[in-house]
Every structure is written in C-alpha cells, then in structure tokens.
Motif scaffolding. Structure first.
Motif, PDB file in Angstrom:
ATOM      1  N   SER A  72      64.229  36.815  35.387  1.00 29.26           N
ATOM      2  CA  SER A  72      63.033  35.963  35.318  1.00 29.26           C
ATOM      3  C   SER A  72      62.193  36.285  34.087  1.00 29.26           C
ATOM      4  O   SER A  72      61.591  35.392  33.484  1.00 29.26           O
ATOM      5  CB  SER A  72      62.198  36.083  36.587  1.00 29.26           C
ATOM      6  OG  SER A  72      61.717  37.395  36.744  1.00 29.26           O
ATOM      7  N   GLU A  73      62.156  37.548  33.681  1.00 30.31           N
ATOM      8  CA  GLU A  73      61.403  37.908  32.470  1.00 30.31           C
ATOM      9  C   GLU A  73      62.034  37.256  31.237  1.00 30.31           C
ATOM     10  O   GLU A  73      61.339  36.810  30.332  1.00 30.31           O
ATOM     11  CB  GLU A  73      61.392  39.428  32.275  1.00 30.31           C
ATOM     12  CG  GLU A  73      60.531  40.182  33.262  1.00 30.31           C
ATOM     13  CD  GLU A  73      60.562  41.672  32.975  1.00 30.31           C
ATOM     14  OE1 GLU A  73      59.848  42.105  32.052  1.00 30.31           O
ATOM     15  OE2 GLU A  73      61.312  42.385  33.681  1.00 30.31           O
ATOM     16  N   ILE A  74      63.352  37.232  31.226  1.00 27.35           N
ATOM     17  CA  ILE A  74      64.067  36.634  30.091  1.00 27.35           C
ATOM     18  C   ILE A  74      63.887  35.117  30.101  1.00 27.35           C
ATOM     19  O   ILE A  74      63.588  34.524  29.057  1.00 27.35           O
ATOM     20  CB  ILE A  74      65.565  37.025  30.133  1.00 27.35           C
ATOM     21  CG1 ILE A  74      65.701  38.544  29.944  1.00 27.35           C
ATOM     22  CG2 ILE A  74      66.356  36.267  29.078  1.00 27.35           C
ATOM     23  CD1 ILE A  74      67.085  39.100  30.219  1.00 27.35           C
ATOM     24  N   LEU A  82      65.114  43.260  26.797  1.00 17.37           N
ATOM     25  CA  LEU A  82      65.255  42.957  28.218  1.00 17.37           C
ATOM     26  C   LEU A  82      66.729  42.835  28.603  1.00 17.37           C
ATOM     27  O   LEU A  82      67.135  43.276  29.681  1.00 17.37           O
ATOM     28  CB  LEU A  82      64.505  41.665  28.571  1.00 17.37           C
ATOM     29  CG  LEU A  82      62.984  41.745  28.504  1.00 17.37           C
ATOM     30  CD1 LEU A  82      62.360  40.346  28.575  1.00 17.37           C
ATOM     31  CD2 LEU A  82      62.436  42.626  29.620  1.00 17.37           C
ATOM     32  N   GLY A  83      67.524  42.251  27.715  1.00 13.73           N
ATOM     33  CA  GLY A  83      68.957  42.140  27.979  1.00 13.73           C
ATOM     34  C   GLY A  83      69.631  43.495  28.010  1.00 13.73           C
ATOM     35  O   GLY A  83      70.455  43.785  28.876  1.00 13.73           O
ATOM     36  N   LYS A 138      73.389  35.056  33.796  1.00 16.89           N
ATOM     37  CA  LYS A 138      72.863  36.424  33.978  1.00 16.89           C
ATOM     38  C   LYS A 138      73.788  37.466  33.338  1.00 16.89           C
ATOM     39  O   LYS A 138      74.021  38.542  33.875  1.00 16.89           O
ATOM     40  CB  LYS A 138      72.640  36.728  35.464  1.00 16.89           C
ATOM     41  CG  LYS A 138      71.618  35.821  36.123  1.00 16.89           C
ATOM     42  CD  LYS A 138      71.463  36.159  37.594  1.00 16.89           C
ATOM     43  CE  LYS A 138      70.368  35.377  38.262  1.00 16.89           C
ATOM     44  NZ  LYS A 138      70.654  33.990  38.527  1.00 16.89           N
ATOM     45  N   ASP A 139      74.301  37.104  32.162  1.00 12.43           N
ATOM     46  CA  ASP A 139      75.227  37.958  31.407  1.00 12.43           C
ATOM     47  C   ASP A 139      74.405  38.807  30.435  1.00 12.43           C
ATOM     48  O   ASP A 139      74.211  38.455  29.269  1.00 12.43           O
ATOM     49  CB  ASP A 139      76.238  37.077  30.667  1.00 12.43           C
ATOM     50  CG  ASP A 139      77.252  37.864  29.862  1.00 12.43           C
ATOM     51  OD1 ASP A 139      77.071  39.093  29.666  1.00 12.43           O
ATOM     52  OD2 ASP A 139      78.230  37.248  29.404  1.00 12.43           O
ATOM     53  N   PHE A 184      62.494  32.798  26.947  1.00 15.04           N
ATOM     54  CA  PHE A 184      63.464  31.980  26.211  1.00 15.04           C
ATOM     55  C   PHE A 184      62.922  30.638  25.724  1.00 15.04           C
ATOM     56  O   PHE A 184      63.186  30.270  24.577  1.00 15.04           O
ATOM     57  CB  PHE A 184      64.744  31.778  27.045  1.00 15.04           C
ATOM     58  CG  PHE A 184      65.771  30.958  26.319  1.00 15.04           C
ATOM     59  CD1 PHE A 184      66.498  31.506  25.271  1.00 15.04           C
ATOM     60  CD2 PHE A 184      65.986  29.633  26.652  1.00 15.04           C
ATOM     61  CE1 PHE A 184      67.426  30.748  24.581  1.00 15.04           C
ATOM     62  CE2 PHE A 184      66.913  28.867  25.967  1.00 15.04           C
ATOM     63  CZ  PHE A 184      67.638  29.426  24.930  1.00 15.04           C
ATOM     64  N   PRO A 185      62.166  29.868  26.537  1.00 13.61           N
ATOM     65  CA  PRO A 185      61.691  28.560  26.040  1.00 13.61           C
ATOM     66  C   PRO A 185      60.882  28.640  24.746  1.00 13.61           C
ATOM     67  O   PRO A 185      60.976  27.751  23.905  1.00 13.61           O
ATOM     68  CB  PRO A 185      60.833  28.023  27.194  1.00 13.61           C
ATOM     69  CG  PRO A 185      61.383  28.707  28.406  1.00 13.61           C
ATOM     70  CD  PRO A 185      61.793  30.083  27.927  1.00 13.61           C
TER      71      PRO A 185
END
Length: 113
Positions: A86-88, A78-79, A44-45, A92-93
């Motif tokens: 959860s959105e990220i 989003l970052g 969560k960085d 990501f997949p």
C-alpha cells in the motif's frame, strides 16, 4: 517545465547529438520501465519493484527531475525492504504522472526527425 537539461548540457559540452541521444533513450526506455513497474506493483513483486525503480531513478535524475527522483528512490527503498504494498501503490501515481508529463514535454521539445 518539470525537467531541466542542465546536467545533460554539462555532460554534452555542446554536442547536440549526445543530448538528442539521451532524450531518445529516455523516451524509449523509461515508459517501458514504468509500465513494467506498474505490473510488478500489481503482482507484489518486490524484487522487480526495487530493480525497476532503481533503473528509472538515474534517468529522471539526468533530466533534473529532483522530486521524481526522490519518489523513485522511495519506491526503490520500499521495494528493497519489502514494505507494505500500500505504501508503494500510494507513491506510484505521482511517479507515473510526472514521467508522463515529461514524456509529453520532451516529445514537443524534441520532435523526432
């Protein structure tokens, strides 16, 4: 094929060494950046999530991967905004799958000499 060499060919103006160099850098750097991004997401960085997605984005853009670029941009945004993780993790997949597919195709199309 989910990548296109149109942008690189335009920049290279027929210089095959340049094209090979761009592909080589992609194959060397992007998998490492993707792995680091996955770790940053698990930790969560948000700062690293933003930076790594930002770094991946122009590499996939150069290969004409518009959908992948859009996904990287979403993760980057989003970052930066520190959205919910959860959105990220949801996005990501798709980024990972597309990049792994392109890496596989590039390795076939550009065998290491």
């Amino acid at each position: 094929m989910i990548y296109s060499l149109d942008k690189i060919n335009e920049m290279a103006e027929g210089d095959q060494d340049f094209i090979n160099s761009v592909v080589s850098v992609f194959l060397e750097e992007v998998p490492q950046d993707l792995e680091a991004l996955e770790i940053a997401i698990k930790q969560k960085d948000f700062s690293n999530i933003y930076q790594l997605a930002h770094k991946i984005k122009p590499n996939v853009d150069l290969l004409g991967m518009e959908q992948t670029r859009a996904t990287a941009l979403e993760i980057e945004t989003l970052g930066k905004s520190k959205a919910t993780i959860s959105e990220i993790t949801e996005k990501f997949p798709l980024l990972k799958k597309d990049i792994h597919q392109v890496i596989s195709e590039l390795k076939k199309d550009f065998p290491v000499s």
